[in-house]
Design a protein around this motif. Sequence first.
Motif, PDB file in Angstrom:
ATOM      1  N   ASP A 128       0.827  -1.218   0.000  1.00 55.94           N
ATOM      2  CA  ASP A 128       0.000   0.000   0.000  1.00 55.94           C
ATOM      3  C   ASP A 128       0.855   1.259   0.000  1.00 55.94           C
ATOM      4  OD1 ASP A 128      -2.327  -1.584   0.085  1.00 55.94           O
ATOM      5  OD2 ASP A 128      -2.214  -1.703   2.271  1.00 55.94           O
ATOM      6  N   GLY A 129       1.953   1.219  -0.750  1.00 59.22           N
ATOM      7  CA  GLY A 129       2.793   2.394  -0.920  1.00 59.22           C
ATOM      8  C   GLY A 129       3.803   2.646   0.170  1.00 59.22           C
ATOM      9  N   GLY A 130       3.806   1.838   1.237  1.00 63.78           N
ATOM     10  CA  GLY A 130       4.751   2.046   2.326  1.00 63.78           C
ATOM     11  C   GLY A 130       5.654   0.854   2.533  1.00 63.78           C
ATOM     12  N   PRO A 131       6.906   1.064   2.954  1.00 62.32           N
ATOM     13  CA  PRO A 131       7.823  -0.058   3.167  1.00 62.32           C
ATOM     14  C   PRO A 131       7.424  -0.879   4.385  1.00 62.32           C
ATOM     15  CG  PRO A 131       8.827   1.988   3.898  1.00 62.32           C
ATOM     16  CD  PRO A 131       7.537   2.364   3.247  1.00 62.32           C
ATOM     17  N   GLU A 132       7.639  -2.190   4.306  1.00 58.12           N
ATOM     18  CA  GLU A 132       7.341  -3.077   5.424  1.00 58.12           C
ATOM     19  C   GLU A 132       8.539  -3.260   6.360  1.00 58.12           C
ATOM     20  OE1 GLU A 132       5.734  -6.740   3.712  1.00 58.12           O
ATOM     21  OE2 GLU A 132       3.752  -6.017   4.280  1.00 58.12           O
ATOM     22  N   GLY A 133       9.663  -2.728   5.987  1.00 56.69           N
ATOM     23  CA  GLY A 133      10.857  -2.853   6.801  1.00 56.69           C
ATOM     24  C   GLY A 133      12.050  -2.340   6.023  1.00 56.69           C
ATOM     25  N   PRO A 134      13.248  -2.460   6.577  1.00 55.53           N
ATOM     26  CA  PRO A 134      14.445  -1.964   5.909  1.00 55.53           C
ATOM     27  C   PRO A 134      14.903  -2.898   4.795  1.00 55.53           C
ATOM     28  CG  PRO A 134      15.035  -3.044   7.944  1.00 55.53           C
ATOM     29  CD  PRO A 134      13.545  -3.039   7.891  1.00 55.53           C
ATOM     30  N   ALA A 135      15.869  -2.431   4.027  1.00 60.65           N
ATOM     31  CA  ALA A 135      16.520  -3.283   3.035  1.00 60.65           C
ATOM     32  C   ALA A 135      17.287  -4.386   3.744  1.00 60.65           C
ATOM     33  CB  ALA A 135      17.469  -2.457   2.177  1.00 60.65           C
TER      34      ALA A 135
END
Length: 223
Positions: A128-135
Amino acid sequence: MIVDTALGLCTAGVFAVDGADARQLGLRSEPMVKGHSERIAGFARDAAAEAGVAFADLDRIGVTVGPGSFTGLRVGLAFAQGLAAALGRPVVGISALDALAASAGEAPAVAALIDARRGQVYARFWRDGGPEGPAEALTLEAAAGRIERLGSGAVLVGSGAALFTGLAPDMILRLLDGPEPGALARLAAAADPAFARPTPLYLRAPDATPPTRLPGQARTPAP
């Protein structure tokens, strides 16, 4: 100006960015595994000439900071920082994974995936357009589990997407060698120079290791 040498492309481009609209003025981009250092300055010169601008007309410089090729990304960073210093312009660093995700278009979920070899991928996941966590650097098995949880209609983007072609037939694969220049330009225009530092993003230690002894130094006797 954007500069990208972190993955499988050598790219320099000039864009006029207004919000979500990135208008290409001049661009040079070619698939390239080696030789970025010999080509990037010429690409930047030709992109500026095509755009009809001088380097002094640039507002800022955006550069991919990795993860990616150790040598390639340092070539781009050195060039971008040198040009920015000469012009007195800000330079912002953009994650290659973030730029790949921005290249995926509209999707309920996105997995940006870079083939890291040795049974791993560099990955970052969005919903939904937002990151779920870091790389992260993930094993293929761990990445597959994360991808399956994204669900139907997800987009897998980047060189690592090809490693998961049979995982979910209802997912969309975009096998890009590097970020789309327009996507990179939009991120670079929106980035805050105070936080988007042009420093390398490494998710795994380099393959090379320092020597254990100096040239001419005697070997340590075995116990």
